[in-house]
Design an enzyme around this catalytic site. Sequence first.
Site, PDB file in Angstrom:
ATOM      1  N   CYS A   1       0.834  -1.199   0.000  1.00 36.87           N
ATOM      2  CA  CYS A   1       0.000   0.000   0.000  1.00 36.87           C
ATOM      3  C   CYS A   1       0.876   1.260   0.000  1.00 36.87           C
ATOM      4  O   CYS A   1       1.557   1.534  -0.981  1.00 36.87           O
ATOM      5  CB  CYS A   1      -0.958  -0.043   1.180  1.00 36.87           C
ATOM      6  SG  CYS A   1      -2.401   1.044   0.971  1.00 36.87           S
TER       7      CYS A   1
ATOM      8  N   HIS B   1      -3.575  -5.582   1.277  1.00 33.85           N
ATOM      9  CA  HIS B   1      -3.283  -5.896   2.683  1.00 33.85           C
ATOM     10  C   HIS B   1      -3.702  -7.345   2.952  1.00 33.85           C
ATOM     11  O   HIS B   1      -4.667  -7.846   2.368  1.00 33.85           O
ATOM     12  CB  HIS B   1      -4.071  -4.979   3.616  1.00 33.85           C
ATOM     13  CG  HIS B   1      -3.577  -3.573   3.644  1.00 33.85           C
ATOM     14  ND1 HIS B   1      -2.411  -3.213   4.270  1.00 33.85           N
ATOM     15  CD2 HIS B   1      -4.102  -2.434   3.122  1.00 33.85           C
ATOM     16  CE1 HIS B   1      -2.229  -1.907   4.142  1.00 33.85           C
ATOM     17  NE2 HIS B   1      -3.239  -1.407   3.453  1.00 33.85           N
TER      18      HIS B   1
END
Length: 488
Positions: free
Chosen positions: A333, A430
């Site tokens: 991310c 994630h």
Amino acid sequence: MARALMFQGTGSDVGKTVLVAGFCRLAANRGLKVRPFKPQNMSNNAAVAEDGGEIGRAQWLQALACRTPASIHMNPVLLKPQSETGSQVVVQGEVRGQARGRDYQALKPKLMAAVTDSFARVSTEADLVLVEGAGSPAEINLRAGDIANMGFATSAGVPVVLVGDIDRGGVIASIVGTHTILPERDRAMIAGYLINKFRGDVSLFDEGISAIESFTGWPCFGVVPWLKSAARLPAEDSVALERLARGKPGALKVAVPVLSRIANFDDFDPLEAEPDVELVFVRPGEPLPNDAGLVVLPGSKSTISDLADLRHQGWDRDLVAHHRRGGRIIGICGGYQMLGRKVSDPLALEGGGTEAEGLGLLDIETEMAPEKTVRNIEARSAEHGVPLSGYEIHLGLSHGPDCARPMTMLDGRPDGAMSPDGQVAGTYLHGLFGSDAYRARLLASFGITGGELNYAADVDAALDEIAAELDRLVGFDWMLGLAGSTGR
């Protein structure tokens, strides 16, 4: 009509989250329809609820303990710190803007309607709702407009169990002090207390219990030992980072720099659980270890600010040296965004500047945009061809030549990027390391056989172990007998 009981602490990090998760599993194992609820949470460890939107990762864990899908209504107000003084405000799963600390104090009373609405929704599908407070009710300077502790408890008529942490010392003073400092109406909501994180012979605290009762009149529902199984649960919030340093020596050293606005660092829990992995959280002021085989750049709530912090620590030079030695780097991310050539935030959405030069280890650029991607997702590793599952929570889109070599496939579309030499890769996914098959392939690429851990099953087993321990040591039925009806 559901019954409800709230757990508040004498301070932060007294173990409320784990206790609520354990009691949730205990109630579920008894056949009760139990649900967790936390009116307000402050954490950059977020999860994506099944009904869409963000909640605190802790409430996601508690929902797992209840064996029920996580809902945005289990944590209606989530504050995600972006700076020392301000946070992003998420209400019932959706971003409502940013607020500085003083501004948020004025905003809190307006959020009580959302809190009350969510509590009612959670209560309608439950026999029992276990509520977690935030911080401490003794912070009387924040009592006006409170929605997190006694403001909620008094409004909803929910009895409170006070939790004190004996491991940090001063537990008698903290409980008696809370009794002394609370106004009478708030004090009357407390049904009793629990002592948490006890080490040694519990009988040595008998006189302490007597002293607390003589000062407060409150009964003790139990003394909870240091729950070893809690270490196998996903990390709760940033307070846990203060204790994370170096794991036991392993065949593969994985280094994670602790950025100032690190987010979703529970991504690394599955790696830490592997017996042949030494997970090292590198603190500010420390260099990245030159014997690490893998460096993982974590997510960030403020990518440009954390990129500046990374350079200030000298970790940019360490990463270049690591790459030259043949070391591997993975960015997740915000960490993925940092690996590129440039990160721009023209609308200052993350509050950390409008443009920054990236690390240049991937040939990509990222631009932040107002639309936030928040979703659970099924994925696949483009490198290893194994299934993945996880979630996306991010601003920004990344593009560039290295995106032609995606790291993952998200719902069939390419995501992330890899360098031509294969040493550097990044993804918006994630939960990457939570895939047992991917983790096994990753370890195998470093010459490590094994990777046989079933991480999800291990977390579930840890919840059962904690529930059994609490059932043995705590007057759970006694507490349930004091739980209030949500219709009050």
